[in-house]
Write an enzyme that holds these catalytic residues in place. Sequence first.
Site, short mmCIF file in Angstrom:
data_model
loop_
_atom_site.label_atom_id
_atom_site.label_comp_id
_atom_site.label_asym_id
_atom_site.label_seq_id
_atom_site.Cartn_x
_atom_site.Cartn_y
_atom_site.Cartn_z
N ASP A 210 3.06 -4.57 8.06
CA ASP A 210 1.85 -3.76 7.91
C ASP A 210 0.66 -4.71 8.00
O ASP A 210 0.32 -5.41 7.04
CB ASP A 210 1.91 -3.04 6.56
CG ASP A 210 0.60 -2.34 6.22
OD1 ASP A 210 -0.36 -2.45 7.01
OD2 ASP A 210 0.54 -1.71 5.15
N GLN B 65 -4.52 -5.09 6.83
CA GLN B 65 -5.53 -5.98 6.24
C GLN B 65 -5.53 -7.36 6.89
O GLN B 65 -6.21 -8.27 6.41
CB GLN B 65 -5.30 -6.14 4.72
CG GLN B 65 -5.47 -4.87 3.92
CD GLN B 65 -6.91 -4.36 3.91
OE1 GLN B 65 -7.87 -5.12 4.15
NE2 GLN B 65 -7.09 -3.08 3.64
N CYS C 191 -4.83 2.50 -3.59
CA CYS C 191 -3.57 3.01 -3.01
C CYS C 191 -2.43 2.02 -3.21
O CYS C 191 -1.60 1.84 -2.30
CB CYS C 191 -3.73 3.35 -1.52
SG CYS C 191 -4.87 4.69 -1.24
N LYS D 262 -10.43 -0.79 10.24
CA LYS D 262 -10.58 -1.97 9.39
C LYS D 262 -10.89 -3.20 10.25
O LYS D 262 -10.90 -4.32 9.76
CB LYS D 262 -9.32 -2.19 8.56
CG LYS D 262 -9.05 -1.04 7.58
CD LYS D 262 -7.78 -1.28 6.81
CE LYS D 262 -7.23 -0.03 6.16
NZ LYS D 262 -8.01 0.46 5.04
N HIS E 290 0.87 -1.19 0.00
CA HIS E 290 0.00 0.00 0.00
C HIS E 290 0.90 1.24 0.00
O HIS E 290 2.02 1.19 0.53
CB HIS E 290 -0.84 -0.05 1.28
CG HIS E 290 -1.88 1.01 1.41
ND1 HIS E 290 -1.59 2.31 1.76
CD2 HIS E 290 -3.23 0.96 1.25
CE1 HIS E 290 -2.71 3.02 1.81
NE2 HIS E 290 -3.73 2.22 1.51
N1 PLP Z 1 -1.69 -0.60 4.63
C1 PLP Z 1 -2.64 -1.35 4.07
C2 PLP Z 1 -2.32 -2.74 3.63
C3 PLP Z 1 -3.92 -0.83 3.90
O1 PLP Z 1 -4.87 -1.57 3.33
C4 PLP Z 1 -4.19 0.49 4.34
C5 PLP Z 1 -5.52 1.10 4.12
O2 PLP Z 1 -6.22 0.73 3.20
C6 PLP Z 1 -3.16 1.22 4.94
C7 PLP Z 1 -1.93 0.65 5.07
C8 PLP Z 1 -3.39 2.61 5.43
O3 PLP Z 1 -4.27 2.59 6.51
P1 PLP Z 1 -4.84 3.95 7.14
O4 PLP Z 1 -5.38 4.74 5.98
O5 PLP Z 1 -5.89 3.49 8.09
O6 PLP Z 1 -3.70 4.62 7.80
#
Ligand code: PLP
Length: 423
Positions: A213, A216, A377, A239, A136
């Site tokens: 990270d 998900q 993203c 999430k 992401h």
């Molecule tokens: N990393 C992953 C794999 C994500 O799916 C997301 C959000 O879709 C993020 C990071 C960023 O999360 P946030 O926007 O809640 O900071």
Amino acid sequence: MIESAQMKNDTPLRTFDVETIRREFPVLSRSVHGHPLAYLDNGASSQSPNPVIDAVDDYVRRHHSNIHRGVHTLSQEATALYEAARDRVMRFINARARSEIILLHGTTEAVNLVAQSYARPLLRAGDEILITHLEHHANIVPWQMVCAQTGAKLVVAPIDSRGEVSVAAIEALMGPRTRLLACAHVSNALGTVLPVAQLVQSAKSRGIATLIDGAQAVAHMQVDVRALGCDFYVFSGHKMYAPTGVGVLYGREEVLERMPPWQGGGDMILTVSFEGTTYNALPYKFEAGTPNIAGVVGLGAAIGFLESIDRPAAQAHEEALLAYAHATLGTIPGLRVIGTAREKAGLVSWVLDGVHPHDLGTILDQDGIAVRTGHHCAMPVMDFFSVPATTRASFAIYNTFAEIDRLGASLMRALHLFGRGAD
Ligand code: PLP
């Protein structure tokens, strides 16, 4: 001891029954364009159950005050609720100590904190940060920024045509200058589950720090940071059935201890004078300013909710939904699933011949079905598969097989509308 909705939600729901689960989520009973809502956009943000809504409501109605600094009753109650949520997070991911749980605004802020506070002081020109091609943007851009600040280099491990990342390919890129491996636990664009345990072990044996990270992952599987052995694990509340604007940085205490604070301000200090400042202990050293207290209370309640259900059964339900979604999409002419990793969780992305994802998203919405369309993203993933965008259905514990049937029917309707359906 204060009575709050958050602290009351400890009664297990006992068996996993999707209809019982659904009744806990008020939004699921609404309709969209005259159809019952089928909410399949949980990868972007999931809905909140009553215990979360009630805990936030109760906090705002009865306990709201600033934390850590008041001697009055409300401030002490708010502090107790906030810190109880931290304890819940600690147990939820099996951290060793509450000092390892930094409460932030979300995954994005957590990655930026690690980039600026851990990596920036450490990196020298020519050092390397290793990520993968399926990250992401939140796990790409903060590293690009710190590379620009330090002269370090971003190294990107490849994915294959299934959207998998091989341990061998990553290991081949681990060199003497690799300082940190930062990778997703589950890809938000493809659903790939990465072999994070092996990757962490591999990195550790070479003295490379690791950040996972888990944005998900945490809603779909039980995460044990001590078993993983990673240095950092980051995720967002919204999430995993909690409100937006709250998330977690887990860091191993000995690593966090060595890191300087990132942002300066109230709460992260012990003493301040114009001559100098001494910093607070962990975890407060990294929590400058007034946090999202209501959000943290909601996060604690979301964890309480997840603890109250049969999680292995919920995970099995989600896996069955995902398999059913793949089978259903497999019957749609001209549909190509993007991301066919052997281990997937939570979501499926696809493109449909002759129908732009945004048009498709609009048609599905008319049928009451909420999906995500776009690059999610993860623009490098779109480039890799040579598609501008995909449509993504992402699942939560409250989704049903009937909703996937509706998705299939709506996709067929879209094909007919675009003159591509069989006569
Ligand atoms: N990393 C992953 C794999 C994500 O799916 C997301 C959000 O879709 C993020 C990071 C960023 O999360 P946030 O926007 O809640 O900071």
